[in-house]
Motif scaffolding. Structure first.
Motif, mmCIF file in Angstrom:
data_model
loop_
_atom_site.group_PDB
_atom_site.id
_atom_site.type_symbol
_atom_site.label_atom_id
_atom_site.label_comp_id
_atom_site.label_asym_id
_atom_site.label_seq_id
_atom_site.Cartn_x
_atom_site.Cartn_y
_atom_site.Cartn_z
ATOM 1 N N THR A 118 -18.645 3.879 5.338
ATOM 2 C CA THR A 118 -18.741 2.881 4.271
ATOM 3 C C THR A 118 -17.524 2.970 3.352
ATOM 4 O O THR A 118 -16.948 1.950 2.973
ATOM 5 N N TYR A 119 -17.145 4.189 2.998
ATOM 6 C CA TYR A 119 -15.982 4.367 2.140
ATOM 7 C C TYR A 119 -14.695 3.930 2.858
ATOM 8 O O TYR A 119 -13.832 3.286 2.270
ATOM 9 N N LEU A 120 -14.595 4.282 4.151
ATOM 10 C CA LEU A 120 -13.384 3.963 4.912
ATOM 11 C C LEU A 120 -13.211 2.468 5.133
ATOM 12 O O LEU A 120 -12.111 2.013 5.439
ATOM 13 N N GLU A 121 -14.277 1.705 4.960
ATOM 14 C CA GLU A 121 -14.205 0.255 5.077
ATOM 15 C C GLU A 121 -14.134 -0.436 3.714
ATOM 16 O O GLU A 121 -14.117 -1.663 3.636
ATOM 17 N N SER A 122 -14.065 0.354 2.660
ATOM 18 C CA SER A 122 -14.111 -0.209 1.307
ATOM 19 C C SER A 122 -12.760 -0.730 0.838
ATOM 20 O O SER A 122 -11.702 -0.369 1.366
ATOM 21 N N PHE A 123 -12.815 -1.574 -0.176
ATOM 22 C CA PHE A 123 -11.617 -2.114 -0.804
ATOM 23 C C PHE A 123 -10.811 -0.991 -1.442
ATOM 24 O O PHE A 123 -9.576 -0.982 -1.368
ATOM 25 N N GLU A 124 -11.493 -0.033 -2.055
ATOM 26 C CA GLU A 124 -10.829 1.101 -2.701
ATOM 27 C C GLU A 124 -9.965 1.876 -1.707
ATOM 28 O O GLU A 124 -8.811 2.208 -1.987
ATOM 29 N N PHE A 125 -10.508 2.134 -0.521
ATOM 30 C CA PHE A 125 -9.746 2.851 0.502
ATOM 31 C C PHE A 125 -8.539 2.032 0.958
ATOM 32 O O PHE A 125 -7.458 2.570 1.164
ATOM 33 N N SER A 126 -8.715 0.731 1.091
ATOM 34 C CA SER A 126 -7.605 -0.142 1.474
ATOM 35 C C SER A 126 -6.481 -0.083 0.446
ATOM 36 O O SER A 126 -5.300 -0.034 0.803
ATOM 37 N N ILE A 127 -6.847 -0.090 -0.821
ATOM 38 C CA ILE A 127 -5.848 -0.002 -1.893
ATOM 39 C C ILE A 127 -5.129 1.345 -1.849
ATOM 40 O O ILE A 127 -3.896 1.405 -1.969
ATOM 41 N N ILE A 128 -5.879 2.427 -1.663
ATOM 42 C CA ILE A 128 -5.276 3.764 -1.594
ATOM 43 C C ILE A 128 -4.274 3.831 -0.446
ATOM 44 O O ILE A 128 -3.142 4.300 -0.614
ATOM 45 N N CYS A 129 -4.665 3.349 0.732
ATOM 46 C CA CYS A 129 -3.756 3.344 1.893
ATOM 47 C C CYS A 129 -2.524 2.498 1.626
ATOM 48 O O CYS A 129 -1.394 2.903 1.944
ATOM 49 N N SER A 130 -2.723 1.334 1.040
ATOM 50 C CA SER A 130 -1.596 0.439 0.758
ATOM 51 C C SER A 130 -0.616 1.067 -0.221
ATOM 52 O O SER A 130 0.602 1.023 -0.002
ATOM 53 N N VAL A 131 -1.132 1.650 -1.292
ATOM 54 C CA VAL A 131 -0.266 2.255 -2.304
ATOM 55 C C VAL A 131 0.478 3.456 -1.727
ATOM 56 O O VAL A 131 1.704 3.576 -1.877
ATOM 57 N N LEU A 132 -0.242 4.335 -1.037
ATOM 58 C CA LEU A 132 0.398 5.527 -0.480
ATOM 59 C C LEU A 132 1.450 5.178 0.569
ATOM 60 O O LEU A 132 2.555 5.721 0.556
ATOM 61 N N SER A 133 1.110 4.271 1.475
ATOM 62 C CA SER A 133 2.085 3.914 2.514
ATOM 63 C C SER A 133 3.289 3.202 1.904
ATOM 64 O O SER A 133 4.427 3.439 2.321
ATOM 65 N N THR A 134 3.065 2.368 0.909
ATOM 66 C CA THR A 134 4.173 1.675 0.251
ATOM 67 C C THR A 134 5.108 2.666 -0.430
ATOM 68 O O THR A 134 6.332 2.558 -0.294
ATOM 69 N N VAL A 135 4.541 3.624 -1.140
ATOM 70 C CA VAL A 135 5.366 4.610 -1.841
ATOM 71 C C VAL A 135 6.183 5.433 -0.853
ATOM 72 O O VAL A 135 7.404 5.579 -0.997
ATOM 73 N N VAL A 136 5.530 5.958 0.179
ATOM 74 C CA VAL A 136 6.228 6.805 1.151
ATOM 75 C C VAL A 136 7.316 6.012 1.879
ATOM 76 O O VAL A 136 8.469 6.445 1.964
ATOM 77 N N ILE A 137 6.953 4.851 2.390
ATOM 78 C CA ILE A 137 7.911 4.063 3.167
ATOM 79 C C ILE A 137 9.016 3.508 2.278
ATOM 80 O O ILE A 137 10.192 3.516 2.648
ATOM 81 N N PHE A 138 8.676 3.054 1.081
ATOM 82 C CA PHE A 138 9.681 2.517 0.164
ATOM 83 C C PHE A 138 10.703 3.584 -0.224
ATOM 84 O O PHE A 138 11.911 3.330 -0.200
ATOM 85 N N LEU A 139 10.214 4.775 -0.554
ATOM 86 C CA LEU A 139 11.141 5.832 -0.966
ATOM 87 C C LEU A 139 11.998 6.337 0.188
ATOM 88 O O LEU A 139 13.216 6.403 0.086
ATOM 89 N N PHE A 140 11.339 6.709 1.299
ATOM 90 C CA PHE A 140 12.046 7.404 2.368
ATOM 91 C C PHE A 140 12.657 6.484 3.419
ATOM 92 O O PHE A 140 13.496 6.924 4.203
ATOM 93 N N SER A 141 12.239 5.223 3.463
ATOM 94 C CA SER A 141 12.814 4.291 4.439
ATOM 95 C C SER A 141 13.616 3.177 3.784
ATOM 96 O O SER A 141 14.153 2.328 4.487
ATOM 97 N N GLU A 142 13.689 3.162 2.475
ATOM 98 C CA GLU A 142 14.384 2.058 1.818
ATOM 99 C C GLU A 142 15.308 2.570 0.704
ATOM 100 O O GLU A 142 16.517 2.514 0.832
ATOM 101 N N MET A 143 14.751 3.028 -0.392
ATOM 102 C CA MET A 143 15.551 3.321 -1.584
ATOM 103 C C MET A 143 16.506 4.495 -1.415
ATOM 104 O O MET A 143 17.690 4.378 -1.733
#
Length: 161
Positions: A96-121
């Motif tokens: 239930t948690y893994l299908e939640s909006f909260e989990f989606s936001i956490i994944c989006s924020v974490l992946s954006t930060v990691v990829i933005f820093l180490f693959s872009e900036m």
């Protein structure tokens, strides 16, 4: 999360490194002094001749760089989401948690930060500071990733009258 996630980690790291390569190469060729590269090419430096050829057809190279950038970053974010799901499952989170909006936001924020820093900036910042050496170093590998032959035919709707 067990040994079956090791290939996913490897794919994720390859995506981050690939994204860093495409971002750094794009930034280096955008910022490099073409006159310096031309002078080096005239002095007989082989890598400068390759870099000059890329600079003279930069639109073609830019297409390749942008496609590579998009593919690596999208794939990296997708693999990161799978890895995050495995990690949260191992921490005892239920479906239930893994299908939640909260989990989606956490994944989006974490992946954006990691990829933005180490693959872009970070790669772009480093490449801007060393544009000549980076463009000379990566000029040979850029021809390997040339996607432009697949994009030579334009759909009729894009052609001018």
């Amino acid at each position: 999360m067990g040994s079956d996630s090791i290939p996913l980690w490897i794919i994720f790291i390859i995506c981050v490194i690939g994204g860093a390569y495409f971002a750094a190469t794009e930034s280096a060729f955008s910022a490099v002094n073409k006159i310096k590269i031309k002078a080096l090419a005239e002095d007989g430096k082989k890598s400068a001749k390759g870099a000059l050829a890329i600079l003279n057809n930069f639109e073609k190279a830019l297409t390749t760089l942008l496609i590579g950038n998009n593919v690596t970053k999208i794939a990296g974010a997708a693999v990161f989401t799978i890895l995050a799901t495995d990690i949260f499952e191992a921490l005892g989170k239920d479906a239930t948690y893994l299908e939640s909006f909260e989990f989606s936001i956490i994944c989006s924020v974490l992946s954006t930060v990691v990829i933005f820093l180490f693959s872009e900036m970070i790669p772009k910042s480093m490449a801007n500071d060393r544009s000549e050496s980076v463009s000379l170093f990566f000029q040979g590998t850029l021809t390997v990733f040339d996607f432009s032959p697949f994009l030579t035919e334009k759909p009729s709707s894009f052609q001018r009258w």
